[in-house]
Scaffold this motif. Structure first.
Motif, mmCIF file in Angstrom:
data_model
loop_
_atom_site.group_PDB
_atom_site.id
_atom_site.type_symbol
_atom_site.label_atom_id
_atom_site.label_comp_id
_atom_site.label_asym_id
_atom_site.label_seq_id
_atom_site.Cartn_x
_atom_site.Cartn_y
_atom_site.Cartn_z
ATOM 1 N N PRO A 248 -16.121 5.073 -24.492
ATOM 2 C CA PRO A 248 -14.939 4.184 -25.282
ATOM 3 C C PRO A 248 -13.982 3.705 -24.227
ATOM 4 O O PRO A 248 -13.919 4.310 -23.021
ATOM 5 C CB PRO A 248 -14.318 5.140 -26.114
ATOM 6 N N VAL A 249 -13.677 2.344 -24.401
ATOM 7 C CA VAL A 249 -12.766 1.596 -23.575
ATOM 8 C C VAL A 249 -11.614 1.138 -24.169
ATOM 9 O O VAL A 249 -11.524 0.968 -25.586
ATOM 10 C CB VAL A 249 -13.564 0.551 -22.683
ATOM 11 N N GLU A 250 -10.477 0.685 -23.235
ATOM 12 C CA GLU A 250 -9.463 0.273 -23.657
ATOM 13 C C GLU A 250 -9.163 -1.065 -22.928
ATOM 14 O O GLU A 250 -9.555 -0.998 -21.738
ATOM 15 C CB GLU A 250 -8.297 0.922 -23.619
ATOM 16 N N ILE A 251 -8.839 -2.141 -23.387
ATOM 17 C CA ILE A 251 -8.715 -3.347 -22.678
ATOM 18 C C ILE A 251 -7.281 -4.039 -23.011
ATOM 19 O O ILE A 251 -6.720 -3.589 -24.114
ATOM 20 C CB ILE A 251 -9.606 -4.678 -23.208
ATOM 21 N N GLU A 252 -6.518 -4.508 -22.134
ATOM 22 C CA GLU A 252 -5.234 -5.357 -22.563
ATOM 23 C C GLU A 252 -5.745 -6.892 -22.080
ATOM 24 O O GLU A 252 -6.616 -7.364 -21.339
ATOM 25 C CB GLU A 252 -4.344 -4.798 -21.375
ATOM 26 N N PHE A 253 -5.212 -7.482 -23.114
ATOM 27 C CA PHE A 253 -5.616 -9.267 -22.833
ATOM 28 C C PHE A 253 -4.437 -10.058 -23.450
ATOM 29 O O PHE A 253 -3.313 -9.526 -23.941
ATOM 30 C CB PHE A 253 -6.754 -9.068 -23.954
ATOM 31 N N ALA A 254 -4.467 -11.236 -22.919
ATOM 32 C CA ALA A 254 -3.584 -12.285 -23.474
ATOM 33 C C ALA A 254 -4.541 -13.450 -23.857
ATOM 34 O O ALA A 254 -5.584 -13.697 -23.538
ATOM 35 C CB ALA A 254 -2.600 -12.524 -22.521
ATOM 36 N N VAL A 255 -3.899 -14.259 -24.736
ATOM 37 C CA VAL A 255 -4.279 -15.437 -25.435
ATOM 38 C C VAL A 255 -3.620 -16.594 -25.208
ATOM 39 O O VAL A 255 -2.170 -16.699 -25.451
ATOM 40 C CB VAL A 255 -4.806 -15.339 -26.966
ATOM 41 N N ASP A 256 -4.041 -17.743 -24.534
ATOM 42 C CA ASP A 256 -3.407 -18.920 -24.445
ATOM 43 C C ASP A 256 -4.328 -19.934 -25.624
ATOM 44 O O ASP A 256 -5.289 -20.409 -25.558
ATOM 45 C CB ASP A 256 -3.632 -19.430 -23.052
ATOM 46 N N LEU A 257 -3.317 -20.436 -26.546
ATOM 47 C CA LEU A 257 -4.063 -21.219 -27.403
ATOM 48 C C LEU A 257 -4.091 -22.509 -27.078
ATOM 49 O O LEU A 257 -4.457 -23.557 -27.728
ATOM 50 C CB LEU A 257 -3.125 -21.022 -28.796
ATOM 51 N N GLN A 258 -3.475 -22.813 -26.221
ATOM 52 C CA GLN A 258 -3.334 -24.533 -25.782
ATOM 53 C C GLN A 258 -4.843 -24.914 -25.230
ATOM 54 O O GLN A 258 -5.378 -24.525 -24.458
ATOM 55 C CB GLN A 258 -2.390 -24.501 -24.450
ATOM 56 N N PRO A 259 -5.271 -25.787 -25.875
ATOM 57 C CA PRO A 259 -6.749 -26.445 -25.747
ATOM 58 C C PRO A 259 -6.615 -26.791 -24.225
ATOM 59 O O PRO A 259 -5.828 -27.475 -23.494
ATOM 60 C CB PRO A 259 -6.989 -27.672 -26.606
ATOM 61 N N ASP A 260 -8.038 -26.407 -23.747
ATOM 62 C CA ASP A 260 -8.191 -26.892 -22.292
ATOM 63 C C ASP A 260 -8.901 -28.157 -22.265
ATOM 64 O O ASP A 260 -9.019 -28.517 -23.554
ATOM 65 C CB ASP A 260 -9.044 -25.645 -21.394
ATOM 66 N N GLU A 261 -9.507 -28.290 -21.130
ATOM 67 C CA GLU A 261 -10.265 -29.667 -21.136
ATOM 68 C C GLU A 261 -11.397 -30.040 -22.026
ATOM 69 O O GLU A 261 -11.741 -31.040 -22.583
ATOM 70 C CB GLU A 261 -10.574 -30.209 -19.664
ATOM 71 N N ASP A 262 -11.609 -28.877 -22.371
ATOM 72 C CA ASP A 262 -13.182 -28.678 -23.424
ATOM 73 C C ASP A 262 -12.428 -28.774 -24.878
ATOM 74 O O ASP A 262 -13.423 -28.610 -25.952
ATOM 75 C CB ASP A 262 -14.062 -27.737 -23.290
ATOM 76 N N GLY A 263 -11.064 -28.176 -25.141
ATOM 77 C CA GLY A 263 -10.642 -28.336 -26.356
ATOM 78 C C GLY A 263 -10.566 -26.879 -26.917
ATOM 79 O O GLY A 263 -10.399 -26.635 -27.917
ATOM 80 N N ASP A 264 -10.751 -25.946 -25.693
ATOM 81 C CA ASP A 264 -10.759 -24.291 -26.410
ATOM 82 C C ASP A 264 -9.736 -23.735 -25.919
ATOM 83 O O ASP A 264 -8.927 -23.827 -25.002
ATOM 84 C CB ASP A 264 -12.118 -23.801 -25.685
ATOM 85 N N ALA A 265 -9.405 -22.741 -26.627
ATOM 86 C CA ALA A 265 -8.354 -21.773 -26.342
ATOM 87 C C ALA A 265 -8.977 -20.622 -25.269
ATOM 88 O O ALA A 265 -10.190 -20.582 -25.151
ATOM 89 C CB ALA A 265 -7.818 -20.789 -27.613
ATOM 90 N N THR A 266 -8.224 -19.864 -24.608
ATOM 91 C CA THR A 266 -8.714 -18.954 -23.470
ATOM 92 C C THR A 266 -8.166 -17.443 -23.815
ATOM 93 O O THR A 266 -7.113 -17.303 -24.109
ATOM 94 C CB THR A 266 -8.191 -19.470 -22.049
ATOM 95 N N PHE A 267 -9.144 -16.680 -23.633
ATOM 96 C CA PHE A 267 -8.819 -15.181 -23.938
ATOM 97 C C PHE A 267 -9.050 -14.545 -22.358
ATOM 98 O O PHE A 267 -9.887 -14.825 -21.807
ATOM 99 C CB PHE A 267 -10.035 -14.701 -24.649
ATOM 100 N N TYR A 268 -7.673 -13.955 -22.040
ATOM 101 C CA TYR A 268 -7.858 -13.404 -20.606
ATOM 102 C C TYR A 268 -8.022 -11.879 -20.707
ATOM 103 O O TYR A 268 -7.231 -11.437 -21.493
ATOM 104 C CB TYR A 268 -6.392 -13.754 -20.019
ATOM 105 N N ILE A 269 -8.693 -11.263 -19.970
ATOM 106 C CA ILE A 269 -8.772 -9.778 -20.054
ATOM 107 C C ILE A 269 -7.781 -9.540 -18.667
ATOM 108 O O ILE A 269 -8.013 -9.940 -17.536
ATOM 109 C CB ILE A 269 -10.068 -9.470 -19.688
ATOM 110 N N LEU A 270 -6.634 -8.782 -19.111
ATOM 111 C CA LEU A 270 -6.122 -8.414 -18.057
ATOM 112 C C LEU A 270 -6.141 -6.794 -17.318
ATOM 113 O O LEU A 270 -5.565 -6.403 -16.198
ATOM 114 C CB LEU A 270 -4.402 -8.257 -18.567
ATOM 115 N N GLN A 271 -6.850 -6.157 -18.002
ATOM 116 C CA GLN A 271 -7.035 -4.721 -17.777
ATOM 117 C C GLN A 271 -8.292 -4.035 -18.593
ATOM 118 O O GLN A 271 -8.173 -4.310 -19.358
ATOM 119 C CB GLN A 271 -5.645 -3.867 -17.605
#
Length: 992
Positions: free
Chosen positions: A777-800
């Protein structure tokens, strides 16, 4: 599941063309050794039981992964029995005072196993002549003389492996070989000890310089030079004829047997014979006869006097020069040095402008491929080695060919790598920058793996509207930390009982290396967003070392108009992260775990913070933590379904255990809390970087750049639309979005209920893939930027990412069969498994004096009580959340404050909500140390605590907030790992 397996398989198959070469090398490995010795020799070898430990250290130091198992026997009968039941790879027979018994055993072995390698180990030299006369009769492999060090065993093992693997590996990868010709076991034992040491040391150094990933590092060791040993003329000539294209250095004695007789110049006869086939073979002549020096030097050969006190140092120096290690030295035809290249990048730069004369000189000698092979660049070395200088029309064509091959080789290297600063494009977010050498530490390793996975697979690429990335990242390897401590004489601070503030000030006065400071200056030219300076200890976040959250992370706004101030803030943050390894929390924690105070090494991760600026505040839309194993499932959920905790703003809100939103990614729409509970427990503030204060004072703490922001202040930022719902009091209804007429409730309804972005699916996909990749089993830390990018997508960032220990689930009990009169407490939610029956002490909070405004004082008081236990274990019971940073919802202890607690119980209390959502760091340490963790909801049957029974025990100590009681007999703690329930009972037959 099938797609996930294919994804990971594709990741493993990538670069297989390069890796297959290494995988197919060193096929023969010594895994089982039979050591035949008398009791005294066995004792001497074992060094008070530490031999295996020392061998393991030797293997680990050299990045070798398969430590052989050694089975010791004494008699002929035991020897033959072990050979019968085990697949033995080599036999080592020690010969001590009694030389006849070992001879008889060898004879018996050879009768039954004629092809089994047998090595004789002598701890004195008296029997050498006797055993050499027995060579034909006994048919043993070689005699080695033991100098009391484990490396003699290492040399025997590696010599046998090299002998067996030489033919295969030479065909696969043109592996280079050193031919050693020496008939005296005393000398060749020491030669091999020193040669293997320098070969592995230099190979590891070169591989570290190349900055390959850990798997490549282990595999590339297989391309190291091999050692061939001959003890007579015929054996030496046979080995040369067989491997003449691979032998690049010869080390030879002058006098050794030829046709069974010692001749005074056999070594020179061998050199002359070899010269007929391979001219200019680098050769080192060794002899005790000083007159041989003139003979050797007349032939332009290197000579070393065997009687020289510095014999082995001189031998190692000469071999290192001839083996191709170190810089590539460009010379002209007269041997004059024109330039040096320490890396492929420098090599390529020099090749472009070096005079033709130098290229011709080295091309004719195959020096280019030799140097590349020394750096384990096998594919490139083979390509260049296959083309001789005579194949080209002129020297310029050779130059262009080399440059063309270097470019093609460089372009083939995939993205998702950890790239040295010197070779990196700092604007390329697809690679991690490496600012100094050394280990990456726990966080660094996890991030390097995640980055590699992201760019070598199509992880979660099927989810529309949400991309997956990793923030731009750099790593400062552990070598900088070690040098920083040593160069500034900081190690001595550990014994001075300084306060944390005093330690921090001393660290701030110390100096980082000039090389790192220069790199950080260039780093800031590329990195303009706020930065997280994260600790990445070698033990931190590991599967078995519970150091999560012990060291600091500093945030810097990185927006001062003066770049020098920005640089100084970054330097200070790095120093303060280093200082956290000397903090009282870290030192006490190390002592509690029996760690040596100097064991922890610190790397640092520099990471751009995810987020955007909103009126002088910088924060991400969402931060969160997710685990693939849910220790507290509810409703129809199962532990393996996992869970996630998310919040608005910076992730410190989540990992420190504040009141964030918890859900299962597999069932994001399940909501068990009532409307009133959702309102009561809703996040009503968040953390952001204060960009209006560029002149931060980092001595005020890791959160000096962080501002606590009221949730309603974010309304004018326009960031809450998809993160909150509005509760309408008049109509007793809640609906997604922001409305001025109601109460804001942070429940992420637009995302979790109405599928604005596929966040639950993303979390589930990532957890499942990483769980399979880590095989735990694993644990992740993440953050999300809801601002659309050039393709209109939000971004899910893996931090750890970090692995977790999954609890066992094999212990069960039936609650109805428990004796209620003996029941101290019962909990329907627990973590752990099994029965604990050695705890007699309980420390519990006195409910009558508990005051939620005094939890800081309560944390200090339990720290003192915990220290008095002096590593004895106890049960700890108290209201709210242990380990939270929010003192109004629990007791804000650090891990060292309660390090001796074996069972931790959290209870509900009016005004103290309990949802078993401990902070990420606190939770990681619980699981790693196998601490039983119980949550008692006193307002929900059948949970209960019998305080009368607790108060009936012997009172050991009472303070303002706590009681420490002791029972006559150890308590019985039962934890049902499968049902997640637990009970604590007294073990007293007098209670009826």
């Amino acid at each position: 599941m099938r797609k996930r397996k294919e994804l990971l398989q594709n990741y493993l198959n990538r670069d297989s063309r390069m890796r297959d070469i290494y995988h197919d090398m060193n096929k023969f490995k010594v895994k089982e050794i039979l050591l035949v010795s008398n009791l005294y020799d066995a004792f001497s070898i074992n060094k008070e039981g530490k031999f295996s430990e020392i061998m393991l250290y030797d293997y680990g130091k050299m990045n070798l992964t398969s430590l052989p198992r050694i089975t010791g026997v004494y008699s002929t009968e035991e020897t033959l029995e072990q050979l019968k039941i085990k697949d033995i790879d080599m036999v080592i027979v020690t010969v001590g005072f009694n030389k006849q018994r070992p001879v008889r055993i060898i004879q018996k072995i050879k009768q039954r196993y004629p092809d089994l390698p047998i090595f004789i180990l002598l701890n004195n030299t008296h029997h050498i002549k006797f055993l050499e006369k027995k060579k034909a009769e006994l048919n043993y492999d070689k005699i080695f003389v033991w100098d009391g060090e484990s490396r003699t065993f290492f040399s025997m093992i590696k010599y046998l492996e090299d002998k067996r693997n030489a033919e295969n590996d030479s065909k696969l990868a043109s592996v280079r070989m050193i031919l050693v010709v020496e008939d005296n076991p005393i000398f060749y034992s020491n030669y091999l000890n020193h040669l293997y040491k320098i070969i592995f040391k230099q190979t590891n150094k070169i591989i570290d310089e190349i900055k390959m990933d850990k798997l490549y590092k282990v595999l590339k060791l297989r391309a190291r030079p091999k050692i061939l040993l001959a003890t007579n003329y015929e054996e030496a000539l046979e080995l040369f004829n067989k491997f003449k294209d691979n032998i690049f250095v010869m080390i030879t004695d002058v006098q050794f047997p030829k046709n069974g007789k010692i001749e005074p110049d056999t070594g020179f006869q061998l050199i002359d014979e070899i010269a007929k086939i391979k001219k200019n073979l680098p050769t080192i002549v060794l002899s005790s006869d000083k007159e041989q020096r003139a003979v050797a030097e007349n032939r332009c050969l290197t000579f070393i006097d065997k009687s020289d006190e510095d014999l082995y140092q001189k031998l190692i120096y000469q071999v290192t020069q001839k083996i191709g290690f170190g810089d590539f030295i460009f010379r002209d035809h007269d041997g004059n040095i024109l330039a040096r290249a320490a890396s492929l990048k420098e090599f390529e730069k020099i090749i472009k402008k070096i005079p033709q004369e130098s290229i011709e000189f080295h091309a004719k000698r195959d020096d280019f491929s030799l140097w590349l092979m020394a750096r384990s660049e096998i594919q490139l070395a083979k390509i260049l080695g296959a083309k001789k200088s005579s194949h080209f029309k002129d020297i310029e064509e050779i130059r262009h060919y080399i440059l063309k091959m270097l470019k093609a080789y460089r372009d083939e290297k995939p993205q998702g790598k950890v790239v040295p600063w010197e070779d990196a494009d700092c604007t390329n977010e697809k690679n991690i920058l490496l600012l100094s050498d050394g280990a990456y530490g726990g966080k660094g390793r996890g991030l390097a793996f995640i980055n590699s996975l992201l760019y070598k697979t199509d992880l979660a690429s099927h989810l529309e509207g949400l991309k997956i990335k990793m923030p731009r990242t750099a790593i400062i390897g552990a070598e900088e930390f070690s040098n920083f401590i040593a160069d500034n004489n900081l190690q001595e601070l550990k014994g001075q009982n300084l306060t944390d503030e005093e330690v921090n000030k001393k660290f701030l006065k110390a100096r980082l290396s000039n090389e790192l400071v220069q790199k950080l200056d260039g780093f800031l030219d590329c990195y303009k967003k706020p930065l997280a300076v994260r600790s990445s200890g070698l033990f931190e976040d590991s599967l078995t070392q519970p150091f999560a959250g012990i060291f600091e992370t500093y945030i810097i706004p990185n927006n001062h108009h003066d770049k020098n101030r920005r640089l100084q803030q970054l330097i200070d943050a790095i120093k303060l992260v280093y200082a956290s390894t000397f903090s009282n929390i870290a030192l006490n924690y190390a002592r509690a775990l029996d760690h040596k105070l100097g064991d922890e090494k610190m790397s640092i991760v520099l990471q751009e913070l995810v987020g955007r600026e909103h009126k002088g505040l910088y924060y991400p839309d969402i931060s969160g933590v997710a685990q693939s194993y849910n220790y507290y499932p509810f409703a129809s959920m199962k532990p393996k379904d996992g869970f996630a905790v998310i919040a608005i703003g910076l992730g410190s809100y989540v990992v420190e255990g504040e009141s964030a939103y918890r859900f299962a990614p597999k069932y994001p729409k399940i909501q068990l809390n009532s409307l009133q509970d959702q309102i009561k427990q809703s996040q009503n503030y968040f953390y952001a970087v204060d960009l209006k204060n560029p002149n931060i004072d980092l001595l005020k703490g890791a959160y000096s750049a962080i501002k606590k922001v009221d949730l309603y202040d974010a309304v004018e930022h326009g960031t809450l639309t998809h993160l909150v719902s509005t509760y309408d009091y008049n109509n007793d209804i809640m609906y997604p979005g922001v409305d001025e007429g109601g109460v804001l409730v942070t429940n992420f309804a637009s995302i979790l209920q109405n599928d604005y972005i596929p966040l639950p699916e993303m979390i589930q996909d990532v957890l499942d893939s990483l769980k399979q990749a880590f095989d735990t089993p694993v644990e992740i830390e993440f953050a999300v930027d809801l601002q659309p990018d050039e393709d209109g997508d939000a971004t899910f960032y893996i931090l750890q990412v970090k692995p977790l220990l999954m609890p066992a689930e094999d212990h069960t009990f039936k609650p109805e069969e428990l004796d209620k009169k003996k029941l101290i407490l019962y909990a329907e939610k627990s973590m752990g498994n099994g029965m604990i029956s050695n705890l007699s002490d309980v420390v519990f909070v006195k409910n009558e004096t508990f005051n939620k405004t005094e939890t800081v004082e309560m944390a200090a008081e339990i720290e003192q009580i915990n220290q008095e236990f002096n590593r004895k274990k106890y049960i700890l019971i108290g209201p709210g959340r242990w380990g939270t940073r929010d003192r109004f919802i629990g007791i804000p202890v650090n891990w060292t404050h309660i390090s001796n607690a074996k069972v931790i119980v959290e209870t509900s209390l009016d005004g103290f909500p309990l949802d078993a959502s401990s902070g990420s760091h606190f939770f990681h340490n619980l699981t790693t140390m196998n601490i039983a963790y119980l949550s008692v909801f006193l307002d929900k049957d059948p949970d209960a605590i019998n305080y009368d029974l607790l108060n009936s025990a012997e009172l050991i100590k009472e303070t303002k907030y706590y009681k420490h009681v002791r029972f006559d007999k150890p308590l019985k703690v039962l934890i049902d790992g499968k049902k997640r329930r637990a009970a604590v009972l007294v073990n007293d037959e007098t209670i009826e």
